[in-house]
Design a protein around this motif. Structure first.
Motif, PDB file in Angstrom:
ATOM      1  N   GLY A 254      10.538  22.717  -0.884  1.00  0.00           N
ATOM      2  CA  GLY A 254      11.379  21.740  -0.209  1.00  0.00           C
ATOM      3  C   GLY A 254      11.014  21.569   1.253  1.00  0.00           C
ATOM      4  N   ILE A 255      10.637  22.651   1.914  1.00  0.00           N
ATOM      5  CA  ILE A 255      10.233  22.562   3.318  1.00  0.00           C
ATOM      6  C   ILE A 255       8.961  21.721   3.449  1.00  0.00           C
ATOM      7  CG2 ILE A 255       9.321  23.901   5.258  1.00  0.00           C
ATOM      8  CD1 ILE A 255      11.281  26.138   4.454  1.00  0.00           C
ATOM      9  N   ALA A 256       8.017  21.919   2.534  1.00  0.00           N
ATOM     10  CA  ALA A 256       6.800  21.101   2.541  1.00  0.00           C
ATOM     11  C   ALA A 256       7.153  19.628   2.336  1.00  0.00           C
ATOM     12  CB  ALA A 256       5.838  21.571   1.454  1.00  0.00           C
ATOM     13  N   ASN A 257       8.085  19.366   1.432  1.00  0.00           N
ATOM     14  CA  ASN A 257       8.540  17.998   1.177  1.00  0.00           C
ATOM     15  C   ASN A 257       9.169  17.386   2.428  1.00  0.00           C
ATOM     16  OD1 ASN A 257      11.311  16.401   0.058  1.00  0.00           O
ATOM     17  ND2 ASN A 257       9.373  15.774  -0.850  1.00  0.00           N
ATOM     18  N   ASN A 258       9.950  18.163   3.158  1.00  0.00           N
ATOM     19  CA  ASN A 258      10.575  17.688   4.389  1.00  0.00           C
ATOM     20  C   ASN A 258       9.537  17.261   5.420  1.00  0.00           C
ATOM     21  OD1 ASN A 258      12.982  20.369   4.107  1.00  0.00           O
ATOM     22  ND2 ASN A 258      13.133  18.301   3.300  1.00  0.00           N
ATOM     23  N   LEU A 259       8.460  18.026   5.538  1.00  0.00           N
ATOM     24  CA  LEU A 259       7.407  17.710   6.502  1.00  0.00           C
ATOM     25  C   LEU A 259       6.722  16.386   6.162  1.00  0.00           C
ATOM     26  CD1 LEU A 259       5.864  21.271   6.950  1.00  0.00           C
ATOM     27  CD2 LEU A 259       7.328  20.038   8.561  1.00  0.00           C
ATOM     28  N   PHE A 260       6.468  16.159   4.876  1.00  0.00           N
ATOM     29  CA  PHE A 260       5.860  14.893   4.469  1.00  0.00           C
ATOM     30  C   PHE A 260       6.803  13.726   4.759  1.00  0.00           C
ATOM     31  CE2 PHE A 260       3.449  17.586   1.266  1.00  0.00           C
ATOM     32  CZ  PHE A 260       2.258  17.517   1.969  1.00  0.00           C
ATOM     33  N   PHE A 261       8.093  13.921   4.520  1.00  0.00           N
ATOM     34  CA  PHE A 261       9.062  12.847   4.696  1.00  0.00           C
ATOM     35  C   PHE A 261       9.329  12.549   6.172  1.00  0.00           C
ATOM     36  CE2 PHE A 261      11.297  12.882   0.293  1.00  0.00           C
ATOM     37  CZ  PHE A 261      10.275  12.089  -0.200  1.00  0.00           C
ATOM     38  N   ILE A 262       9.173  13.529   7.054  1.00  0.00           N
ATOM     39  CA  ILE A 262       9.319  13.254   8.485  1.00  0.00           C
ATOM     40  C   ILE A 262       8.332  12.169   8.896  1.00  0.00           C
ATOM     41  CG2 ILE A 262       8.885  14.168  10.800  1.00  0.00           C
ATOM     42  CD1 ILE A 262      10.047  16.834   9.858  1.00  0.00           C
ATOM     43  N   LEU A 263       7.103  12.332   8.475  1.00  0.00           N
ATOM     44  CA  LEU A 263       6.060  11.361   8.799  1.00  0.00           C
ATOM     45  C   LEU A 263       6.329  10.018   8.136  1.00  0.00           C
ATOM     46  CD1 LEU A 263       3.349  10.755  10.139  1.00  0.00           C
ATOM     47  CD2 LEU A 263       2.220  11.713   8.120  1.00  0.00           C
ATOM     48  N   LEU A 264       6.694  10.047   6.864  1.00  0.00           N
ATOM     49  CA  LEU A 264       6.910   8.815   6.106  1.00  0.00           C
ATOM     50  C   LEU A 264       8.071   8.002   6.665  1.00  0.00           C
ATOM     51  CD1 LEU A 264       6.187   7.126   3.552  1.00  0.00           C
ATOM     52  CD2 LEU A 264       7.886   8.490   2.320  1.00  0.00           C
ATOM     53  N   PHE A 265       9.204   8.656   6.923  1.00  0.00           N
ATOM     54  CA  PHE A 265      10.394   7.940   7.365  1.00  0.00           C
ATOM     55  C   PHE A 265      10.266   7.442   8.800  1.00  0.00           C
ATOM     56  CE2 PHE A 265      12.948  10.607   4.143  1.00  0.00           C
ATOM     57  CZ  PHE A 265      12.633   9.715   3.135  1.00  0.00           C
ATOM     58  N   THR A 266       9.542   8.177   9.619  1.00  0.00           N
ATOM     59  CA  THR A 266       9.312   7.713  10.989  1.00  0.00           C
ATOM     60  C   THR A 266       8.520   6.412  10.973  1.00  0.00           C
ATOM     61  OG1 THR A 266       9.347   9.974  11.858  1.00  0.00           O
ATOM     62  CG2 THR A 266       8.315   8.287  13.225  1.00  0.00           C
ATOM     63  N   GLN A 267       7.527   6.360  10.112  1.00  0.00           N
ATOM     64  CA  GLN A 267       6.731   5.141   9.987  1.00  0.00           C
ATOM     65  C   GLN A 267       7.560   3.970   9.482  1.00  0.00           C
ATOM     66  OE1 GLN A 267       3.767   6.700   7.285  1.00  0.00           O
ATOM     67  NE2 GLN A 267       2.275   6.973   8.930  1.00  0.00           N
TER      68      GLN A 267
ATOM     69  N   PRO B  56       0.821  -1.213   0.000  1.00  0.00           N
ATOM     70  CA  PRO B  56       0.000   0.000   0.000  1.00  0.00           C
ATOM     71  C   PRO B  56       0.855   1.263   0.000  1.00  0.00           C
ATOM     72  CG  PRO B  56      -0.045  -1.062   2.153  1.00  0.00           C
ATOM     73  CD  PRO B  56       0.651  -2.015   1.227  1.00  0.00           C
ATOM     74  N   VAL B  57       0.440   2.235  -0.798  1.00  0.00           N
ATOM     75  CA  VAL B  57       1.127   3.522  -0.902  1.00  0.00           C
ATOM     76  C   VAL B  57       0.231   4.585  -0.282  1.00  0.00           C
ATOM     77  CG1 VAL B  57       2.094   5.248  -2.463  1.00  0.00           C
ATOM     78  CG2 VAL B  57       2.335   2.814  -2.995  1.00  0.00           C
ATOM     79  N   SER B  58       0.748   5.302   0.719  1.00  0.00           N
ATOM     80  CA  SER B  58      -0.050   6.265   1.466  1.00  0.00           C
ATOM     81  C   SER B  58      -0.064   7.634   0.786  1.00  0.00           C
ATOM     82  CB  SER B  58       0.504   6.412   2.884  1.00  0.00           C
ATOM     83  OG  SER B  58       1.784   7.022   2.851  1.00  0.00           O
ATOM     84  N   TRP B  59      -1.001   8.471   1.248  1.00  0.00           N
ATOM     85  CA  TRP B  59      -1.046   9.864   0.799  1.00  0.00           C
ATOM     86  C   TRP B  59       0.271  10.569   1.111  1.00  0.00           C
ATOM     87  CZ3 TRP B  59      -4.066  12.577  -2.295  1.00  0.00           C
ATOM     88  CH2 TRP B  59      -5.360  12.130  -2.556  1.00  0.00           C
ATOM     89  N   THR B  60       0.861  10.242   2.261  1.00  0.00           N
ATOM     90  CA  THR B  60       2.119  10.873   2.648  1.00  0.00           C
ATOM     91  C   THR B  60       3.202  10.637   1.607  1.00  0.00           C
ATOM     92  OG1 THR B  60       1.583  10.490   4.972  1.00  0.00           O
ATOM     93  CG2 THR B  60       3.864  11.038   4.462  1.00  0.00           C
ATOM     94  N   GLU B  61       3.302   9.382   1.138  1.00  0.00           N
ATOM     95  CA  GLU B  61       4.338   9.056   0.164  1.00  0.00           C
ATOM     96  C   GLU B  61       4.058   9.720  -1.177  1.00  0.00           C
ATOM     97  OE1 GLU B  61       6.966   5.187  -1.311  1.00  0.00           O
ATOM     98  OE2 GLU B  61       5.186   4.898  -0.052  1.00  0.00           O
ATOM     99  N   VAL B  62       2.790   9.780  -1.570  1.00  0.00           N
ATOM    100  CA  VAL B  62       2.431  10.414  -2.838  1.00  0.00           C
ATOM    101  C   VAL B  62       2.735  11.908  -2.798  1.00  0.00           C
ATOM    102  CG1 VAL B  62       0.504  11.014  -4.362  1.00  0.00           C
ATOM    103  CG2 VAL B  62       0.669   8.713  -3.421  1.00  0.00           C
TER     104      VAL B  62
END
Length: 215
Positions: free
Chosen positions: A51-64, A21-27
């Motif tokens: 880039g800052i917006a991208n960083n926020l999405f990746f914080i959530l994704l990588f933590t998971q 499954p691919v989440s909204w966060t990853e997309v």
């Protein structure tokens, strides 16, 4: 409503890729990341807020995904993005309208970057190995260090920052696939292609400027 409840919709699967499954966060991370690198290659200052917006999405994704160094790295990226945003906007100094020119990395900068990269890779590897449940401490640490080195160069518009990004991408692509972040792995294939484009564009601008100075 708690922060976890607010973020929960972003964690929901949007579609399935290779039975994963691919989440909204990853997309959203995929889209904002691709746009950011494209803007960097074109030397457009809007790359920094994107880039800052991208960083926020990746914080959530990588933590998971248990990529804790990469998640923490995003916080550093946000700080560096603020610095890079200011630097690109004030290339000639405070109050100047001149843009920051593309330059080559000096020998002194390489020495400091190399030393910092080795030390940070070793330190982060030990930290992840002893303080987290990371299954890839060295590779997570290596990509973190390469990314920080590349981001410094990007902030200062150093040509060789693109080579550091390419080196990081070579590791990121199989690392994310190993973590079953297939869309993010694919994104980094695109990142590598955009890095080659950025390297070509910045090299061309530097050659033109050097020719004008030599004339």
């Amino acid at each position: 409503m708690s922060l976890a409840e607010l973020l929960e919709p972003l964690q929901q699967p949007l579609f399935t890729l290779l039975d994963t499954p691919v989440s909204w966060t990853e997309v959203l991370g995929f889209g904002s990341g691709a746009l950011c690198v494209w803007l960097v290659a074109r030397q457009h200052i809007a790359n920094w807020p994107i880039g800052i917006a991208n960083n926020l999405f990746f914080i959530l994704l990588f933590t998971q995904a248990g990529l804790y160094a990469d998640a923490g790295l995003q916080l550093v990226f946000i700080t560096l993005a603020a610095y890079g945003w200011w630097t690109w906007a004030h290339g000639g100094g405070p109050g100047s309208s001149d843009s920051l020119p593309v330059r080559r990395t000096t020998r002194t900068e390489w020495i400091w970057l190399g030393a910092a990269g080795v030390v940070s890779t070793l330190a982060i590897t030990l930290l992840l190995d002893h303080a987290t449940d990371s299954t890839v401490p060295f590779w997570d640490a290596l990509t973190t260090s390469l990314s920080l080195m590349a981001t410094y160069g990007q902030c200062r518009k150093r040509l060789e920052s693109w080579w550091l990004w390419i080196a990081a991408d070579v590791v990121y692509i199989p690392l994310y696939a190993h973590k079953e972040l297939y869309l993010t792995s694919l994104l980094y294939v695109g990142f590598m292609a955009l890095c080659v484009l950025g390297l070509r564009n910045w090299r061309r601008e530097l050659a033109v400027r050097e020719a004008v100075v030599a004339a």
